[in-house]
Design a protein around this motif. Sequence first.
Motif, PDB file in Angstrom:
ATOM      1  N   SER A   1       0.883  -1.270  -0.312  1.00 31.20           N
ATOM      2  CA  SER A   1       0.065   0.041   0.109  1.00 31.20           C
ATOM      3  C   SER A   1       0.789   1.322   0.062  1.00 31.20           C
ATOM      4  O   SER A   1       2.079   1.249   0.650  1.00 31.20           O
TER       5      SER A   1
ATOM      6  N   SER B   1      -3.501  -2.969   4.123  1.00 32.75           N
ATOM      7  CA  SER B   1      -4.916  -2.396   3.849  1.00 32.75           C
ATOM      8  C   SER B   1      -5.094  -1.469   5.192  1.00 32.75           C
ATOM      9  O   SER B   1      -5.501  -0.406   5.407  1.00 32.75           O
TER      10      SER B   1
ATOM     11  N   ALA C   1      -2.953   1.528   5.389  1.00 31.00           N
ATOM     12  CA  ALA C   1      -3.625   2.718   4.560  1.00 31.00           C
ATOM     13  C   ALA C   1      -4.819   3.345   5.112  1.00 31.00           C
ATOM     14  O   ALA C   1      -4.785   4.742   4.994  1.00 31.00           O
TER      15      ALA C   1
ATOM     16  N   ASP D   1      -4.028   0.281  -1.837  1.00 28.20           N
ATOM     17  CA  ASP D   1      -3.754  -0.592  -0.496  1.00 28.20           C
ATOM     18  C   ASP D   1      -3.464  -1.733  -0.843  1.00 28.20           C
ATOM     19  O   ASP D   1      -3.482  -2.613  -0.188  1.00 28.20           O
TER      20      ASP D   1
END
Lengths: 91, 306
Positions: B149, B169, B172, B185
Amino acid sequence: MKYVSNNNYVLNDICGEKVLVPIVNSVAQMDFIYTLNSTGAFILEHIAEATETETIVDLLLENFETDRTTAEADVCEFLNEMVAKGYVRTA
Amino acid sequence: MATTIARKYKIASLRLLVENTPDLTCSDRLEPFATDEPETDYRLRFCPSESDEPEHAECGPRLDSIITDEYQYRWSIYTDSLGREGVTLSFDTHEWLQWADALIDGREVTIAYRKKAGAALGSTYIFPLFNLIMNRLLNRNRGIAVHSSVVCDGGRGYLFTAVSGTGKSTMAKIWERAGATIVNDDAIMVDTNPETPVAHNIPMPYYTDVPKSAPLDAIFLISQSPVNVLEPVTGAAAAMQFMTNTVHHSHAADSIERHLQSINRICSRVPIFRLGFKPDADVVDLIRKTNLTEHLTQWRKSTSAN
């Protein structure tokens, strides 16, 4: 005994160190990347053509500060490992 | 007479002219990446086929079958008798496509494909063929794909990479809540041509996104941890760990060498850190408050002194 590279890898510099990356046909094999010390890299760089163990040992003695007994042991151990992994074969 | 529709897209610095056929629509995944730049790096030309099997199905190294929630497919990278490289896919399950084959010849990419009988209109974004083509073109143009990401925080780009499930993720989203922009991400293409390598997003298979990019100020090899720990990592160890999460090109020596050169360019220009993190805003504060360049310099001094 003579050894020769199987030419199924790339030996290259990464950030000043030698790495061996296998040429593979499967995604599952792509995680195998090896860092080599200077002796290992030197040996692999000098077996592009069939080379006698004795010749490799002599080259090591010319280029590294080591004695013959240690060099012979290092060459034997490294090449056995490379043969086992399939990157080198006996000629 | 069949009409060819041509659209220009700019994706991860590459300018693509995509020529489709009447039975393919211009993909809404690609349209946000449309450009009016006059120059073109590659022309991608779609060509319908009546053959039951792709011409290059059995040549070249065969890579693994991939099963996703939506598709089951097999793919391989091949070199044809003229030395041209290509990617071929056969689908077991796909709503409209039987197989597709992209042959790269200099600046021309010919995408042959076979629609399923009676299938409705297809689209010019074929997953994962498009990603595989991009990976091959990037490999030839000093680019690499990274499972990571990337966020852009006040003009500074931070890349977080790890194996799946580690928290790319999550990281992010934490940054987004703190005001940063998520470039992507999950899938990132890095262009290593600029002095400061640039991270780009690419069209995604399951949602439509707009082009985003960020110059890379730091790379973080992340892991979950009870406390936040930031530690520089340098040299081959850093490069190897980073490389683990890139898309490899291990089927041919020239591809590997180009990939390693790109890895070298990134690792010599962008500081890399190990980052153990707990998933809350503290990790944002830690990175924002740390002068990463100074941190790396001090770390190098301390390790050389020891």
